[in-house]
Each structure stands twice: as C-alpha cells, then as structure tokens.
Scaffold this motif. Structure first.
Motif, PDB file in Angstrom:
ATOM      1  N   LEU A   4      35.626  13.425  19.210  1.00 54.70           N
ATOM      2  CA  LEU A   4      35.966  12.314  20.088  1.00 54.70           C
ATOM      3  C   LEU A   4      35.150  12.368  21.363  1.00 54.70           C
ATOM      4  CD1 LEU A   4      37.710   9.855  20.680  1.00 54.70           C
ATOM      5  CD2 LEU A   4      39.454  11.389  21.599  1.00 54.70           C
ATOM      6  N   ASN A   5      35.010  13.577  21.944  1.00 57.45           N
ATOM      7  CA  ASN A   5      34.250  13.725  23.179  1.00 57.45           C
ATOM      8  C   ASN A   5      32.781  13.373  22.966  1.00 57.45           C
ATOM      9  OD1 ASN A   5      36.478  14.541  24.630  1.00 57.45           O
ATOM     10  ND2 ASN A   5      36.153  16.714  24.183  1.00 57.45           N
ATOM     11  N   ASP A   6      32.234  13.792  21.816  1.00 56.84           N
ATOM     12  CA  ASP A   6      30.847  13.477  21.507  1.00 56.84           C
ATOM     13  C   ASP A   6      30.667  11.961  21.355  1.00 56.84           C
ATOM     14  OD1 ASP A   6      30.219  16.410  19.466  1.00 56.84           O
ATOM     15  OD2 ASP A   6      29.972  16.071  21.625  1.00 56.84           O
ATOM     16  N   ARG A   7      31.633  11.311  20.744  1.00 59.20           N
ATOM     17  CA  ARG A   7      31.529   9.859  20.558  1.00 59.20           C
ATOM     18  C   ARG A   7      31.569   9.145  21.912  1.00 59.20           C
ATOM     19  NH1 ARG A   7      31.434   5.931  17.009  1.00 59.20           N
ATOM     20  NH2 ARG A   7      32.448   3.936  17.466  1.00 59.20           N
ATOM     21  N   ARG A   8      32.446   9.571  22.791  1.00 56.64           N
ATOM     22  CA  ARG A   8      32.502   8.964  24.116  1.00 56.64           C
ATOM     23  C   ARG A   8      31.183   9.191  24.847  1.00 56.64           C
ATOM     24  NH1 ARG A   8      38.569  10.840  26.106  1.00 56.64           N
ATOM     25  NH2 ARG A   8      39.743   9.333  24.810  1.00 56.64           N
ATOM     26  N   PHE A   9      30.640  10.374  24.702  1.00 56.71           N
ATOM     27  CA  PHE A   9      29.346  10.703  25.305  1.00 56.71           C
ATOM     28  C   PHE A   9      28.260   9.761  24.766  1.00 56.71           C
ATOM     29  CE2 PHE A   9      25.276  12.868  25.047  1.00 56.71           C
ATOM     30  CZ  PHE A   9      25.108  13.367  26.332  1.00 56.71           C
ATOM     31  N   ASN A  10      28.234   9.597  23.444  1.00 62.73           N
ATOM     32  CA  ASN A  10      27.222   8.751  22.812  1.00 62.73           C
ATOM     33  C   ASN A  10      27.379   7.278  23.213  1.00 62.73           C
ATOM     34  OD1 ASN A  10      26.057  10.918  21.518  1.00 62.73           O
ATOM     35  ND2 ASN A  10      27.258  10.657  19.642  1.00 62.73           N
ATOM     36  N   ILE A  11      28.624   6.817  23.302  1.00 66.71           N
ATOM     37  CA  ILE A  11      28.863   5.425  23.696  1.00 66.71           C
ATOM     38  C   ILE A  11      28.369   5.183  25.116  1.00 66.71           C
ATOM     39  CG2 ILE A  11      30.663   3.731  24.227  1.00 66.71           C
ATOM     40  CD1 ILE A  11      32.264   4.817  21.867  1.00 66.71           C
ATOM     41  N   THR A  12      28.670   6.118  26.010  1.00 62.95           N
ATOM     42  CA  THR A  12      28.201   5.981  27.390  1.00 62.95           C
ATOM     43  C   THR A  12      26.683   6.007  27.448  1.00 62.95           C
ATOM     44  OG1 THR A  12      30.200   7.115  28.160  1.00 62.95           O
ATOM     45  CG2 THR A  12      28.375   6.952  29.708  1.00 62.95           C
ATOM     46  N   PHE A  13      26.084   6.896  26.671  1.00 64.36           N
ATOM     47  CA  PHE A  13      24.631   7.011  26.613  1.00 64.36           C
ATOM     48  C   PHE A  13      23.994   5.696  26.153  1.00 64.36           C
ATOM     49  CE2 PHE A  13      20.785   8.095  24.206  1.00 64.36           C
ATOM     50  CZ  PHE A  13      20.055   8.767  25.175  1.00 64.36           C
ATOM     51  N   VAL A  14      24.546   5.118  25.095  1.00 59.19           N
ATOM     52  CA  VAL A  14      24.011   3.859  24.551  1.00 59.19           C
ATOM     53  C   VAL A  14      24.215   2.712  25.539  1.00 59.19           C
ATOM     54  CG1 VAL A  14      24.299   2.128  22.724  1.00 59.19           C
ATOM     55  CG2 VAL A  14      24.271   4.571  22.150  1.00 59.19           C
ATOM     56  N   ASN A  15      25.360   2.660  26.170  1.00 55.84           N
ATOM     57  CA  ASN A  15      25.631   1.590  27.137  1.00 55.84           C
ATOM     58  C   ASN A  15      24.621   1.592  28.277  1.00 55.84           C
ATOM     59  OD1 ASN A  15      27.845   0.598  25.742  1.00 55.84           O
ATOM     60  ND2 ASN A  15      29.318   1.838  26.883  1.00 55.84           N
ATOM     61  N   ARG A  42      23.546  21.547  20.112  1.00 55.33           N
ATOM     62  CA  ARG A  42      22.964  21.836  18.815  1.00 55.33           C
ATOM     63  C   ARG A  42      23.158  20.634  17.879  1.00 55.33           C
ATOM     64  NH1 ARG A  42      24.550  28.016  17.015  1.00 55.33           N
ATOM     65  NH2 ARG A  42      23.400  29.091  18.693  1.00 55.33           N
ATOM     66  N   ASN A  43      22.117  20.325  17.130  1.00 51.09           N
ATOM     67  CA  ASN A  43      22.175  19.272  16.116  1.00 51.09           C
ATOM     68  C   ASN A  43      22.536  17.900  16.695  1.00 51.09           C
ATOM     69  OD1 ASN A  43      21.620  21.213  14.097  1.00 51.09           O
ATOM     70  ND2 ASN A  43      23.809  21.697  13.918  1.00 51.09           N
ATOM     71  N   TRP A  44      22.276  17.691  17.973  1.00 44.64           N
ATOM     72  CA  TRP A  44      22.534  16.352  18.525  1.00 44.64           C
ATOM     73  C   TRP A  44      21.428  15.415  18.087  1.00 44.64           C
ATOM     74  CZ3 TRP A  44      20.012  12.814  21.603  1.00 44.64           C
ATOM     75  CH2 TRP A  44      20.790  11.748  22.098  1.00 44.64           C
ATOM     76  N   HIS A  45      21.798  14.217  17.736  1.00 48.17           N
ATOM     77  CA  HIS A  45      20.789  13.223  17.344  1.00 48.17           C
ATOM     78  C   HIS A  45      21.107  11.891  18.018  1.00 48.17           C
ATOM     79  CE1 HIS A  45      23.572  11.056  14.668  1.00 48.17           C
ATOM     80  NE2 HIS A  45      24.019  12.254  14.330  1.00 48.17           N
ATOM     81  N   VAL A  46      20.135  11.050  18.045  1.00 52.97           N
ATOM     82  CA  VAL A  46      20.326   9.712  18.631  1.00 52.97           C
ATOM     83  C   VAL A  46      21.441   8.980  17.868  1.00 52.97           C
ATOM     84  CG1 VAL A  46      19.236   7.464  19.041  1.00 52.97           C
ATOM     85  CG2 VAL A  46      17.932   9.577  19.392  1.00 52.97           C
ATOM     86  N   PRO A  47      22.413   8.438  18.568  1.00 51.37           N
ATOM     87  CA  PRO A  47      23.542   7.765  17.893  1.00 51.37           C
ATOM     88  C   PRO A  47      23.122   6.413  17.308  1.00 51.37           C
ATOM     89  CG  PRO A  47      23.786   7.575  20.269  1.00 51.37           C
ATOM     90  CD  PRO A  47      22.596   8.461  20.038  1.00 51.37           C
ATOM     91  N   TYR A  48      22.447   6.463  16.153  1.00 51.94           N
ATOM     92  CA  TYR A  48      21.926   5.243  15.545  1.00 51.94           C
ATOM     93  C   TYR A  48      23.030   4.221  15.250  1.00 51.94           C
ATOM     94  CZ  TYR A  48      17.989   8.413  14.689  1.00 51.94           C
ATOM     95  OH  TYR A  48      16.976   9.323  14.836  1.00 51.94           O
ATOM     96  N   GLU A  49      24.159   4.742  14.724  1.00 53.27           N
ATOM     97  CA  GLU A  49      25.229   3.821  14.320  1.00 53.27           C
ATOM     98  C   GLU A  49      25.800   3.059  15.517  1.00 53.27           C
ATOM     99  OE1 GLU A  49      26.998   7.627  15.585  1.00 53.27           O
ATOM    100  OE2 GLU A  49      25.336   7.074  14.261  1.00 53.27           O
ATOM    101  N   ILE A  50      25.881   3.708  16.671  1.00 51.61           N
ATOM    102  CA  ILE A  50      26.424   3.045  17.864  1.00 51.61           C
ATOM    103  C   ILE A  50      25.426   2.017  18.401  1.00 51.61           C
ATOM    104  CG2 ILE A  50      27.271   3.405  20.206  1.00 51.61           C
ATOM    105  CD1 ILE A  50      28.226   6.161  19.365  1.00 51.61           C
ATOM    106  N   ILE A  51      24.141   2.390  18.396  1.00 51.21           N
ATOM    107  CA  ILE A  51      23.106   1.458  18.844  1.00 51.21           C
ATOM    108  C   ILE A  51      23.105   0.206  17.953  1.00 51.21           C
ATOM    109  CG2 ILE A  51      20.608   1.108  19.064  1.00 51.21           C
ATOM    110  CD1 ILE A  51      20.372   4.050  19.843  1.00 51.21           C
ATOM    111  N   THR A  52      23.130   0.429  16.645  1.00 44.38           N
ATOM    112  CA  THR A  52      23.111  -0.698  15.700  1.00 44.38           C
ATOM    113  C   THR A  52      24.334  -1.582  15.870  1.00 44.38           C
ATOM    114  OG1 THR A  52      21.909   0.672  14.094  1.00 44.38           O
ATOM    115  CG2 THR A  52      22.972  -1.323  13.270  1.00 44.38           C
ATOM    116  N   GLU A  53      25.496  -0.943  16.013  1.00 44.08           N
ATOM    117  CA  GLU A  53      26.748  -1.713  16.178  1.00 44.08           C
ATOM    118  C   GLU A  53      26.704  -2.565  17.447  1.00 44.08           C
ATOM    119  OE1 GLU A  53      31.575  -0.863  16.668  1.00 44.08           O
ATOM    120  OE2 GLU A  53      30.163   0.793  16.374  1.00 44.08           O
TER     121      GLU A  53
END
Length: 239
Positions: A4-15, A42-53
């Motif tokens: 959940l924390n990673d997803r919030r991080f990725n959403i903020t990053f994409v925004n 470790r193993n962090w990648h660009v949140p493609y699914e969030i960007i696409t959505e």
C-alpha cells in the motif's frame, strides 16, 4: 507485490511527473527526494500501470511527452545517480508515448463503433417504421377490399330486391321505375368502386406514374350505359 505504501508513493510520483504546466521549486525538491528513495529501493520499477491508467482517464495528448521530458531533464537531481535518472526518464517517456498511442487508437475505434451503432440504430428504426407501415397498409388494403365486396354484393342485392317486387301485372311504368332505381344503384356502386380503387392505388404505389388510372373509354361506356338505362326508365315511366 506492491504494498500500500509503495502504491501511494508511485501515485504521488506519477501525479508530479504528469502534472500539467511547470513544477514549483518545492515540487521539484519532492521529485528529487522520491527519485532518491526509488533509487535506493530494491526491484523498484516505473509504475507503468499507474501512468497508463492516469493517461486513459485524462485528456492528455502527445504534448504531454514533451512536458514530462522537460520536467525530468531540466532539473539537476544532485543526490541521485545520473544513470538511474536517465534510465527512469527513458522508461517513463516510452511508457507515456505508448499509453498516448493506445489511447488515441482506442478512442478512434470507440468513435467508429459508436458511429456504426448509430447507423444500426437508425436502420433498425427505419425497419420498425417500415414494419408498422406495412401492417397499417395491409389493414387498410384489407378494409378496402372488404368495402368493395360489400359495395358490389350490396348493390346486387338491392337490384335483386327491386326485381323481386315485380309482382302482379308487369307494366312499362314498373319496368321504367326499376330501370331508374337500378341505374342509380349502379352509378353509386361504380363511384364507390372508383374511390376505393384510387385509394388502393395510392397505397400500393408511391410513384404518381405507376398509380392505377381508369381507362377513359371504359369509364365513358359504363357511365353512358347507366345514363342510358336511366333515360329509358324515365321514358317508360313518363310516356
């Protein structure tokens, strides 16, 4: 699996990277911090699914690619490995470009599908209208043929009744009266038939050239015969 924390991080990053317009200084600093945190994971990648959505749900066009590139390459991320920044930048730009291309393709096909659906609905409505019109015309034609039948048989019955009244001594006066009544009945029935046939012709043929038209000579002969019977009857009655 992303927490959940990673997803919030990725959403903020994409925004931040997909924000319309330029970033403020505090937003650039937050982006730098997030790039640093991402480089340490470790193993962090660009949140493609969030960007696409986000691109699918927004009205972004191809200009967003230049905007994202400008954000990522106009700021110097001092505390982040340059190779990591360049790799993330390329991955984000490729993903954004791919998402924009997919969105344009999907929107185009949806528009085509909607257009075809409208055509199908229009054709279906025309079929329904034609179907209703056929039912209406069929009932009308059936009614006209029924009226023609009643008119003919009714007229013949009236003539038969007139002939049946010839009882007792048959005189020219009686024959003349029957001829007058018969001619009136025949003329009335013929006029009714003309009106019904013209109405039937209008229903069956929409073209003026293909409509049924009574032959002038035949009509003249029939009306002439009826007038002749009427005059003969008048001669028998009044002479």
């Amino acid at each position: 699996m992303t927490s959940l924390n990673d997803r919030r991080f990725n959403i903020t990053f994409v925004n931040i990277i997909l924000k319309e317009g330029s970033l403020q200084d505090d937003e650039f600093k937050l982006l730098e911090q997030m790039m640093y945190v991402a480089s340490q994971k470790r193993n962090w990648h660009v949140p493609y699914e969030i960007i696409t959505e986000k691109i699918y749900k927004s009205n972004f066009d191809s200009n967003i690619i230049e905007s994202v590139e400008q954000k990522l390459r106009s700021y110097e991320f001092k505390n982040v490995n340059k190779e990591f920044v360049e790799k993330v930048t390329k991955d984000i730009l490729r993903n954004v470009e791919l998402a924009i291309t997919q969105k344009v393709y999907i929107d185009k096909n949806v528009e085509i599908a909607n257009s075809k659906l409208e055509e199908i609905n229009h054709e279906f409505e025309e079929i329904q209208d034609t179907k209703s019109k056929i039912y209406t015309d069929f009932i009308t034609i059936l009614g006209i043929f029924t009226a023609i039948t009643f008119a003919i048989f009714g007229g013949l019955q009236l003539i038969g009744n007139c002939l049946g009244n010839l009882t007792g001594k048959i005189t020219l006066s009686k024959i003349g009266g029957i001829l007058i009544i018969t001619s009136v009945i025949l003329l009335s029935v013929y006029l009714i038939l003309i009106a019904l046939m013209i109405g039937l012709s209008k229903l069956l043929s929409r073209s003026e050239d293909r409509r049924y038209k009574f032959t002038g000579k035949v009509t003249a002969c029939i009306i002439g015969t009826i007038i002749g019977l009427f005059l003969i009857g008048c001669l028998f009655v009044f002479l």
